[in-house]
Write an enzyme that holds these catalytic residues in place. Structure first.
Site, PDB file in Angstrom:
ATOM      1  N   HIS A 120     -20.217 -15.659  35.074  1.00  0.00           N
ATOM      2  CA  HIS A 120     -20.728 -16.132  36.363  1.00  0.00           C
ATOM      3  C   HIS A 120     -21.404 -17.488  36.257  1.00  0.00           C
ATOM      4  O   HIS A 120     -22.198 -17.847  37.113  1.00  0.00           O
ATOM      5  CB  HIS A 120     -21.698 -15.088  36.958  1.00  0.00           C
ATOM      6  N   SER A 190     -25.483  -2.717  36.517  1.00  0.00           N
ATOM      7  CA  SER A 190     -25.253  -1.667  37.519  1.00  0.00           C
ATOM      8  C   SER A 190     -23.760  -1.516  37.788  1.00  0.00           C
ATOM      9  O   SER A 190     -23.334  -0.617  38.500  1.00  0.00           O
ATOM     10  CB  SER A 190     -25.978  -2.029  38.820  1.00  0.00           C
ATOM     11  N   PRO A 215     -31.415   2.422  31.788  1.00  0.00           N
ATOM     12  CA  PRO A 215     -32.347   3.495  32.191  1.00  0.00           C
ATOM     13  C   PRO A 215     -31.815   4.344  33.338  1.00  0.00           C
ATOM     14  O   PRO A 215     -32.277   5.460  33.568  1.00  0.00           O
ATOM     15  CB  PRO A 215     -33.611   2.739  32.636  1.00  0.00           C
TER      16      PRO A 215
HETATM   17  C1  BV8 Z   1     -14.536 -12.636  43.657  1.00  0.00           C
HETATM   18  C2  BV8 Z   1     -24.193 -15.626  39.893  1.00  0.00           C
HETATM   19  C3  BV8 Z   1     -12.345 -13.141  44.338  1.00  0.00           C
HETATM   20  C4  BV8 Z   1     -25.014 -16.110  41.039  1.00  0.00           C
HETATM   21  C5  BV8 Z   1     -23.311 -13.462  40.602  1.00  0.00           C
HETATM   22  C6  BV8 Z   1     -15.982  -9.473  50.252  1.00  0.00           C
HETATM   23  C7  BV8 Z   1     -15.667 -10.825  50.222  1.00  0.00           C
HETATM   24  C8  BV8 Z   1     -15.520 -11.519  49.034  1.00  0.00           C
HETATM   25  C9  BV8 Z   1     -15.699 -10.866  47.824  1.00  0.00           C
HETATM   26  C10 BV8 Z   1     -16.013  -9.535  47.872  1.00  0.00           C
HETATM   27  C11 BV8 Z   1     -16.164  -8.820  49.041  1.00  0.00           C
HETATM   28  N1  BV8 Z   1     -16.482  -7.543  48.735  1.00  0.00           N
HETATM   29  C12 BV8 Z   1     -16.562  -7.404  47.417  1.00  0.00           C
HETATM   30  C13 BV8 Z   1     -16.258  -8.591  46.877  1.00  0.00           C
HETATM   31  C14 BV8 Z   1     -16.203  -8.896  45.494  1.00  0.00           C
HETATM   32  C15 BV8 Z   1     -17.594  -9.397  45.099  1.00  0.00           C
HETATM   33  C16 BV8 Z   1     -18.411  -8.190  44.727  1.00  0.00           C
HETATM   34  O1  BV8 Z   1     -18.151  -7.590  43.699  1.00  0.00           O
HETATM   35  N2  BV8 Z   1     -19.397  -7.836  45.554  1.00  0.00           N
HETATM   36  C17 BV8 Z   1     -20.203  -6.673  45.231  1.00  0.00           C
HETATM   37  C18 BV8 Z   1     -21.636  -6.889  45.704  1.00  0.00           C
HETATM   38  C19 BV8 Z   1     -19.559  -5.459  45.877  1.00  0.00           C
HETATM   39  N3  BV8 Z   1     -17.346 -10.243  43.962  1.00  0.00           N
HETATM   40  C20 BV8 Z   1     -17.212 -11.558  44.139  1.00  0.00           C
HETATM   41  O2  BV8 Z   1     -17.378 -12.134  45.188  1.00  0.00           O
HETATM   42  C21 BV8 Z   1     -16.794 -12.296  42.877  1.00  0.00           C
HETATM   43  N4  BV8 Z   1     -15.684 -13.140  43.182  1.00  0.00           N
HETATM   44  O3  BV8 Z   1     -14.361 -11.470  43.929  1.00  0.00           O
HETATM   45  O4  BV8 Z   1     -13.566 -13.589  43.810  1.00  0.00           O
HETATM   46  C22 BV8 Z   1     -12.331 -13.617  45.747  1.00  0.00           C
HETATM   47  C23 BV8 Z   1     -12.190 -14.977  45.953  1.00  0.00           C
HETATM   48  C24 BV8 Z   1     -12.139 -15.431  47.270  1.00  0.00           C
HETATM   49  C25 BV8 Z   1     -12.251 -14.526  48.353  1.00  0.00           C
HETATM   50  C26 BV8 Z   1     -12.422 -13.159  48.109  1.00  0.00           C
HETATM   51  C27 BV8 Z   1     -12.469 -12.705  46.802  1.00  0.00           C
HETATM   52  C28 BV8 Z   1     -17.931 -13.168  42.380  1.00  0.00           C
HETATM   53  C29 BV8 Z   1     -19.057 -12.280  41.893  1.00  0.00           C
HETATM   54  C30 BV8 Z   1     -20.093 -13.148  41.175  1.00  0.00           C
HETATM   55  C31 BV8 Z   1     -21.309 -13.299  42.036  1.00  0.00           C
HETATM   56  N5  BV8 Z   1     -22.345 -14.025  41.288  1.00  0.00           N
HETATM   57  N6  BV8 Z   1     -24.187 -14.161  39.878  1.00  0.00           N
HETATM   58  C32 BV8 Z   1     -26.481 -15.866  40.809  1.00  0.00           C
HETATM   59  O5  BV8 Z   1     -26.874 -15.313  39.767  1.00  0.00           O
HETATM   60  O6  BV8 Z   1     -27.252 -16.275  41.707  1.00  0.00           O
HETATM   61  S1  BV8 Z   1     -23.372 -11.769  40.544  1.00  0.00           S
HETATM   62  C33 BV8 Z   1     -24.997 -11.335  40.277  1.00  0.00           C
HETATM   63  O7  BV8 Z   1     -25.128  -9.994  40.645  1.00  0.00           O
HETATM   64  C34 BV8 Z   1     -25.379 -11.361  38.831  1.00  0.00           C
HETATM   65  O8  BV8 Z   1     -24.811 -12.396  38.114  1.00  0.00           O
HETATM   66  C35 BV8 Z   1     -24.888 -10.045  38.324  1.00  0.00           C
HETATM   67  O9  BV8 Z   1     -23.604 -10.147  37.835  1.00  0.00           O
HETATM   68  C36 BV8 Z   1     -24.818  -9.219  39.554  1.00  0.00           C
HETATM   69  C37 BV8 Z   1     -25.828  -8.142  39.477  1.00  0.00           C
HETATM   70  O10 BV8 Z   1     -25.280  -7.251  38.605  1.00  0.00           O
HETATM   71  P1  BV8 Z   1     -26.095  -6.767  37.311  1.00  0.00           P
HETATM   72  O11 BV8 Z   1     -26.053  -7.825  36.292  1.00  0.00           O
HETATM   73  O12 BV8 Z   1     -25.539  -5.449  36.985  1.00  0.00           O
HETATM   74  O13 BV8 Z   1     -27.603  -6.660  37.779  1.00  0.00           O
HETATM   75  P2  BV8 Z   1     -28.213  -5.548  38.709  1.00  0.00           P
HETATM   76  O14 BV8 Z   1     -29.545  -6.054  39.152  1.00  0.00           O
HETATM   77  O15 BV8 Z   1     -27.216  -5.119  39.739  1.00  0.00           O
HETATM   78  O16 BV8 Z   1     -28.406  -4.290  37.721  1.00  0.00           O
HETATM   79  C38 BV8 Z   1     -29.318  -4.377  36.638  1.00  0.00           C
HETATM   80  C39 BV8 Z   1     -29.080  -3.133  35.804  1.00  0.00           C
HETATM   81  O17 BV8 Z   1     -29.925  -3.215  34.659  1.00  0.00           O
HETATM   82  C40 BV8 Z   1     -29.415  -1.848  36.526  1.00  0.00           C
HETATM   83  O18 BV8 Z   1     -28.387  -0.902  36.292  1.00  0.00           O
HETATM   84  C41 BV8 Z   1     -30.728  -1.398  35.859  1.00  0.00           C
HETATM   85  O19 BV8 Z   1     -30.819   0.010  35.776  1.00  0.00           O
HETATM   86  C42 BV8 Z   1     -30.570  -1.973  34.485  1.00  0.00           C
HETATM   87  N7  BV8 Z   1     -31.816  -2.250  33.776  1.00  0.00           N
HETATM   88  C43 BV8 Z   1     -33.020  -2.591  34.294  1.00  0.00           C
HETATM   89  N8  BV8 Z   1     -33.910  -2.792  33.281  1.00  0.00           N
HETATM   90  C44 BV8 Z   1     -33.233  -2.589  32.104  1.00  0.00           C
HETATM   91  C45 BV8 Z   1     -31.911  -2.241  32.416  1.00  0.00           C
HETATM   92  N9  BV8 Z   1     -30.995  -1.967  31.472  1.00  0.00           N
HETATM   93  C46 BV8 Z   1     -31.391  -2.024  30.179  1.00  0.00           C
HETATM   94  N10 BV8 Z   1     -32.643  -2.356  29.800  1.00  0.00           N
HETATM   95  C47 BV8 Z   1     -33.586  -2.638  30.727  1.00  0.00           C
HETATM   96  N11 BV8 Z   1     -34.850  -2.954  30.345  1.00  0.00           N
END
Ligand code: BV8
Ligand code: ZN
Length: 241
Positions: A120, A190, A215
């Site tokens: 990303h 997640s 966790p």
């Molecule tokens: C794409 C950079 C093709 C920016 C990020 C409708 C329209 C268009 C697209 C979509 C749509 N519907 C769905 C999509 C696809 C979409 C998507 O997946 N949406 C999700 C929300 C459903 N994806 C996209 O848009 C991707 N591109 O599909 O292109 C396309 C092209 C054109 C037109 C259509 C489609 C691009 C996705 C990238 C987005 N950018 N980041 C920034 O950082 O500001 S994503 C961003 O969120 C982060 O980078 C990260 O990847 C993500 C969050 O995920 P996690 O890293 O898992 O973090 P999260 O907070 O969720 O979870 C943390 C975890 O850690 C938890 O499980 C927690 O329990 C755990 N934890 C906590 N503490 C600890 C721990 N684990 C261990 N130890 C600890 N101490």
């Protein structure tokens, strides 16, 4: 030592080509809020999936730029934590370990991992919104988007926003790692964001064992050989010989 941890240690010791796939949770113990927790203060009322988009940036460049600037400042004050360091130690002990990360904070590289795939992008770089030039670093204290020196368009963070394609070379490297590995450690994600979240399933289909460290439960648990319920900063060091 509990049996799940013993099983995970044995799988890592036996692995010939482990790959580590990480999300925001691996940086949580460095004090960096996970992605959805990152919206505090001024941005608390915004939805990340609208702020982290090109449309969101075009609608309000200063608001989105400031959000990234504040996150970047926080990252600048953060240090890699024992989770990042344990991953780098696995590489130091065995040679190559590919780290595929969804994070944009650069902490794996700062901890010493040398083969990091940033799916990303990186908050530490900026690029021209009109796409006229390569990404470059940006001064930390800018409070609104600087202008491209070639075309005057605003610079944008060099991250992948929702609705944007991931860098094709990063996707290719991540898919090759998932297809090649015999073990994937899935740490702190997640697994809700695609296409990144597809990678553990791809590794499993290629015959790799999957270890989840989180966790909280995630969808990846269903295909995991071992699920270690806890924090990465505690669990990863315990996997090392
Ligand atoms: C794409 C950079 C093709 C920016 C990020 C409708 C329209 C268009 C697209 C979509 C749509 N519907 C769905 C999509 C696809 C979409 C998507 O997946 N949406 C999700 C929300 C459903 N994806 C996209 O848009 C991707 N591109 O599909 O292109 C396309 C092209 C054109 C037109 C259509 C489609 C691009 C996705 C990238 C987005 N950018 N980041 C920034 O950082 O500001 S994503 C961003 O969120 C982060 O980078 C990260 O990847 C993500 C969050 O995920 P996690 O890293 O898992 O973090 P999260 O907070 O969720 O979870 C943390 C975890 O850690 C938890 O499980 C927690 O329990 C755990 N934890 C906590 N503490 C600890 C721990 N684990 C261990 N130890 C600890 N101490
Ligand atoms: Zn330009």
């Amino acid at each position: 030592m509990n049996t799940e941890l013993q099983r995970a240690r044995a799988l890592l010791a036996a692995s010939g080509d482990p790959v580590v796939f990480t999300g925001a949770g691996v940086s949580a113990e460095s004090g960096i809020p996970t992605f959805r927790d990152a919206l505090t203060g001024l941005w608390a009322e915004y939805d990340p999936e609208t702020l982290a988009t090109e449309a969101g940036f075009r609608a309000n460049p200063s608001l989105v730029w400031d959000w990234y600037a504040s996150r970047r400042e926080r990252i600048g004050q953060a240090e890699p934590n024992p989770a990042h360091r344990a991953i780098a130690a696995i590489e130091a002990a065995r040679g190559r370990v590919t780290v595929v990360t969804q994070n944009v904070d650069g902490l794996h590289a700062r901890a010493g991992s040398s083969d990091v795939v940033e799916l990303h992008g990186s908050i530490l770089r900026a690029r021209c919104l009109a796409g006229c030039g390569p990404a470059s670093g940006w001064e930390a204290d800018l409070r609104s988007p600087p202008r491209c020196r070639h075309c005057e368009a605003p610079l944008r963070p060099d991250v992948v926003w929702f609705g944007e394609w991931l860098p094709h070379e990063a996707v290719a490297a991540a898919e090759a790692a998932a297809a090649r590995c015999d073990l994937m450690l899935v740490v702190g994600t997640s697994a809700q964001v695609y296409p990144a979240a597809e990678l553990p399933f791809r590794a499993r289909r290629s015959g790799a064992e999957v270890i989840v460290i989180n966790p909280e439960p995630t969808e990846i648990d269903a295909i995991a050989s071992v699920v270690l319920r806890g924090r990465a900063g505690e669990i990863l060091p315990a996997l090392l010989p």
